[in-house]
Design an enzyme around this catalytic site. Structure first.
Site, mmCIF file in Angstrom:
data_model
loop_
_atom_site.group_PDB
_atom_site.id
_atom_site.type_symbol
_atom_site.label_atom_id
_atom_site.label_comp_id
_atom_site.label_asym_id
_atom_site.label_seq_id
_atom_site.Cartn_x
_atom_site.Cartn_y
_atom_site.Cartn_z
ATOM 1 N N CYS A 179 0.834 -1.200 0.000
ATOM 2 C CA CYS A 179 0.000 0.000 0.000
ATOM 3 C C CYS A 179 0.874 1.258 0.000
ATOM 4 C CB CYS A 179 -0.962 -0.054 1.175
ATOM 5 S SG CYS A 179 -2.382 1.059 0.981
ATOM 6 N N HIS A 189 -3.511 -5.722 1.243
ATOM 7 C CA HIS A 189 -3.132 -6.041 2.620
ATOM 8 C C HIS A 189 -3.541 -7.480 2.932
ATOM 9 C CE1 HIS A 189 -2.187 -1.930 3.939
ATOM 10 N NE2 HIS A 189 -3.222 -1.522 3.244
#
Length: 509
Positions: A357, A455
């Site tokens: 991310c 994630h």
């Protein structure tokens, strides 16, 4: 018939409210009750995607799991996500609502109360018992006006409160009795009992202390809870918990600041030749650091958490750049700490780096914030280790995802939670393919530098095992999801043995 409701508030932050609510949720759900957790207001950059498509604090997601309930945005209707020293993003019922400075937020609370009450009402419709968790300290009288997190909420809905104190940090008698003294009469009457949490040593040594607190406050003594040693296995919400409490005789992860290294001791079948070292620079605005949780428990992994500019270990097998709530600000800290030079040198030596991310965005050539989403509008140079560029965008990607890694077809499930769109030549070598056919992430030409927006890759046992094998680690005995559920059951047993559970349930109304 309306659900029973009970609220746990604390004498301060990190007294164990979240863990107690999770344990009680599992305990009461095992008795056949439909239990729902609820936290009116939370502050955390470690969030979870809910099953109804929003985001809540990680602790409420864990509590929902403990209750064997689908996670919902209504379990945490107001989530504050810090973006700097004095500001935060406000997430309301799972969606971004706005941004605020700390002093301005006090005025905004009155506006947010209707959302809190709406979410609370919806949870009560679908449950037998709602367990409410307060935030911070019950006696923060300076923040009492228009409070929605503690006594303001309790008074608004008539919820009985149990106050939790932490004996491990010291001063628990003063903190509990002091809270009674500081609270106004009406707030004080909300509290019906107290719990002393995190006791180490012989509980009989504090019997007189429990009696003293009960006598001075007039509250019922509901239990003295010994320190729950297995708590390190559960996902934590506060970045401070990355240091956290150690398993007896072993630390969860090594912290390098200065001095010797300590780490989890591997089982006998894992030798030094097939144990790997994973290093993680911890930046101020780290977010969604639950990506690291499975690695903390892996016997074949020595997880090294770097802070305060400590040098990157030259023998690291993998460096992970985790998520960030303020990528450009964290890039500046990364450079000021000298970690940029360490990472570039690691890459030149043929070392492996994974960016997740915000960490993925940092690996690229530039990160642009034209709308000032994270602060002053502008563009910052990235590390230049991936040939990509990122533009931050107000539309937030927020969804559970599944798919497989492109190179080897290993499946995974995880989630995306980010602002920003990343493109460039390296995205033609994507790291993952999602189930709907979308490609995500980028891989360097030599295959050693990679990043993506997903994630939770290491939470999936299949994906984690593939990464460990790729890095030359020994086989893993860890079933991560089973470990979490076994720990929640152990926590429920622990509370059942040390709390007056029937008295707690009778207080709920």
């Amino acid at each position: 018939m309306s659900a029973r409701v009970l609220m746990l508030q604390g004498t301060g932050s990190d007294v164990g409210k979240s863990l107690l609510v999770a344990g009680l949720a599992r305990l009461f759900s095992r008795r056949g009750l439909r239990v729902r957790p609820f936290k009116p207001q939370n502050m955390s950059n470690n969030a979870a995607v809910t099953e109804d498509g929003g985001e809540i604090g990680r602790s409420q997601a864990l509590q929902a799991r403990a209750a064997r309930a689908a996670s919902s945005v209504h379990m945490n209707p107001v989530l504050l996500k810090p973006q700097g020293e004095t500001g935060a993003q406000i997430v309301v019922q799972g969606k971004v609502w706005g941004e605020t400075k700390a002093r301005d937020y006090q005025a905004a609370k009155k506006t947010l109360l209707p959302y809190v009450l709406d979410s609370f009402a919806k949870l009560r419709e679908d449950s037998d018992l709602v367990l409410v968790e307060g935030a911070g300290a019950a006696a923060e009288v300076n923040l009492r006006a228009d409070d929605i997190a503690n006594m303001g909420f309790a008074r608004a809905v008539g919820v009985p409160v149990v106050l939790v104190g932490d004996i491990d940090r010291g001063g628990v008698i003063a903190s509990l009795v002091g809270t009674r003294t500081v609270l106004g009469p009406e707030d004080g009457r909300c509290i019906k009992g107290f719990i002393v949490n995190k006791m180490r040593g012989d509980p009989l040594l504090f019997a007189d202390g429990m009696a003293f607190i009960a006598a001075r406050t007039g509250w019922s003594s509901l239990g003295l809870v010994p320190f729950f040693e297995q708590a390190y296995r559960l996902p934590a919400e506060d970045a401070l918990a990355l240091l956290g409490s150690a398993e007896p005789g072993r630390t969860r992860a090594a912290w390098i600041t200065a001095g010797p290294l300590a780490s989890i001791e591997p089982p006998a079948e894992v030798t030094s030749s097939n144990r790997i070292k994973v290093a993680v620079p911890l930046l101020p605005h780290i977010s969604n650091f639950d990506d690291l949780d499975p690695l903390k428990l892996e016997p074949a992994v020595e997880l090294v958490l770097l802070r305060d500019g400590a040098p990157l270990p030259a023998d690291a097998d993998l460096v992970i750049l985790p998520g960030s709530k303020a990528v450009i600000a964290d890039l500046a800290v990364l450079r000021a700490s000298g970690w940029d030079a360490d990472l570039i040198a690691h890459a030149r030596r043929g070392g492996r780096i994974l960016g997740v991310c915000g960490g993925y965005q940092m690996l690229g050539r530039t990160v642009a914030d034209p709308d000032g989403l994270e602060g002053t509008p502008g563009t910052a140079p990235g590390l230049g280790l991936l040939d990509v560029e990122t533009v931050l965008h107000p539309d937030k990607a927020l969804e559970a995802v599944q798919g497989e890694t492109v190179a080897d077809g290993v499946p995974f499930h995880g989630y995306e939670m980010h602002v920003g769109r990343t493109g460039g030549p390296a995205t033609e070598r994507p790291l993952v393919r999602l189930a709907d056919g979308r490609l995500d992430g980028a891989v360097s030409q030599d295959g050693r530098i990679a990043g993506c927006y997903v994630h939770g890759l290491f939470t999936d046992d299949r994906q984690r095992a593939a990464w460990l094998a790729r890095l030359g680690a020994g086989s893993s005995p860890l079933d991560y999801e089973a470990c979490i559920d076994e720990t929640l059951d152990a926590l429920a047993d622990h509370l059942a043995a040390h709390l007056d559970v029937d008295a707690l349930f009778s207080l709920a109304r």
